[in-house]
Design an enzyme around this catalytic site. Sequence first.
Site, PDB file in Angstrom:
ATOM      1  N   PHE A  16      -2.521   0.955  -3.193  1.00  0.00           N
ATOM      2  CA  PHE A  16      -3.642   2.004  -3.002  1.00  0.00           C
ATOM      3  C   PHE A  16      -3.996   2.655  -3.903  1.00  0.00           C
ATOM      4  O   PHE A  16      -5.213   2.878  -4.499  1.00  0.00           O
ATOM      5  CB  PHE A  16      -3.286   2.820  -1.903  1.00  0.00           C
ATOM      6  CG  PHE A  16      -4.612   3.666  -1.367  1.00  0.00           C
ATOM      7  CD1 PHE A  16      -5.601   3.426  -0.406  1.00  0.00           C
ATOM      8  CD2 PHE A  16      -4.530   4.936  -2.127  1.00  0.00           C
ATOM      9  CE1 PHE A  16      -6.475   4.166   0.049  1.00  0.00           C
ATOM     10  CE2 PHE A  16      -5.830   5.857  -1.623  1.00  0.00           C
ATOM     11  CZ  PHE A  16      -6.550   5.617  -0.908  1.00  0.00           C
ATOM     12  N   VAL A  19       0.596   8.029  -6.567  1.00  0.00           N
ATOM     13  CA  VAL A  19       0.852   9.276  -5.457  1.00  0.00           C
ATOM     14  C   VAL A  19       1.594  10.244  -6.543  1.00  0.00           C
ATOM     15  O   VAL A  19       2.297  10.155  -7.328  1.00  0.00           O
ATOM     16  CB  VAL A  19       2.099   8.562  -4.701  1.00  0.00           C
ATOM     17  CG1 VAL A  19       2.344   9.916  -3.692  1.00  0.00           C
ATOM     18  CG2 VAL A  19       1.540   7.313  -3.831  1.00  0.00           C
ATOM     19  N   ASP A 131       3.017  -4.812   6.307  1.00  0.00           N
ATOM     20  CA  ASP A 131       3.414  -4.558   5.158  1.00  0.00           C
ATOM     21  C   ASP A 131       4.824  -3.683   4.962  1.00  0.00           C
ATOM     22  O   ASP A 131       4.954  -2.815   4.148  1.00  0.00           O
ATOM     23  CB  ASP A 131       2.636  -3.725   4.147  1.00  0.00           C
ATOM     24  CG  ASP A 131       2.737  -4.059   2.709  1.00  0.00           C
ATOM     25  OD1 ASP A 131       3.501  -5.091   2.221  1.00  0.00           O
ATOM     26  OD2 ASP A 131       2.254  -3.291   2.042  1.00  0.00           O
TER      27      ASP A 131
END
Length: 317
Positions: A16, A19, A131
């Site tokens: 994505f 972080v 996942d």
Amino acid sequence: MIATENMSHKIGEGGFGSVYFGKLQNGKDVAVKLLSSLSKQGATEFLNEIDLLSRLNHRNLVSLLGYCNDFKQQMLVYEHMPCGSLKDHLHGSLANSSTLDWKTRLRVALDAAEGLEYLHVSCTPKIVHRDVKSSNILLDSRLRAKVADFGLSKMIGDDNTSHVTTTIKGSVGYLDPEYFRTSKLTEKSDVYSFGVVLLEIICGRKPIDAERSEEELSLIKWVLLYVAANEEPERQLTDILDKRMHLSKNDFKSFNDLLDLSIKCIQSEASKRPTISEIVTHLREALISVVSDDTTEENVQSFSFAEYSCSLIHAGR
């Protein structure tokens, strides 16, 4: 962003995006995941994670605390898991400085399995994570595990039928071969991936390691070939077990039970794999076998480890 000091403290990287560590005004530590313009998952998975995590509430799932869906910036705010991921400790950034003992590994496996059981059994409709991998199993300050990253997760019917997907999703080394071959998704796809995680816990090795020889490139193939060639449990223990970890005589049975369970999980045919509830039962029994003689199953479920020092993690970040 004030909470993250303008994204100055990066603590991870995923499909994505990056972080970052943050701290809210009330002093609460958080993890902020920022959508990258180069993300392989993108806006669809971003919205999917928001939708799913807003519905879910379980002690073994990472909590979503908030999000920003501005067209210029998309981010998710989670509870902070200060001890990193299971991958970090087994064969990642913390592998040389952190050795999880056998009891801790069993406890982590049970925590993660209970999180998946909630998705498969308690949710209506059921949810397939899609996942499951060691980098998506995060650890808190007491090394209690929570499953994370729901961007690829899929809700499917509860009529015990498979769901046909148009696009295969998952990670190399963890992907269910039957799902890959037929595009039919069931919760047994998560079971296969979790079986790979169990092998990582046992062996302390990557699912796919390009730095190893062709015979050892795939963790699954290496373990299956070795077990087939060495039927004596003592031999399997010597060469398969993570060399950084030492088992006592009392741990021997639980090791073999976990090895047997992992091999059942990675069967090529989904129908031959156990359910996640059966896995939870086996892991509870394995954990019971390595704790003191007067420990009951109820005590095992509430068992907490001594506080684990994560200073090495903070120092590295």
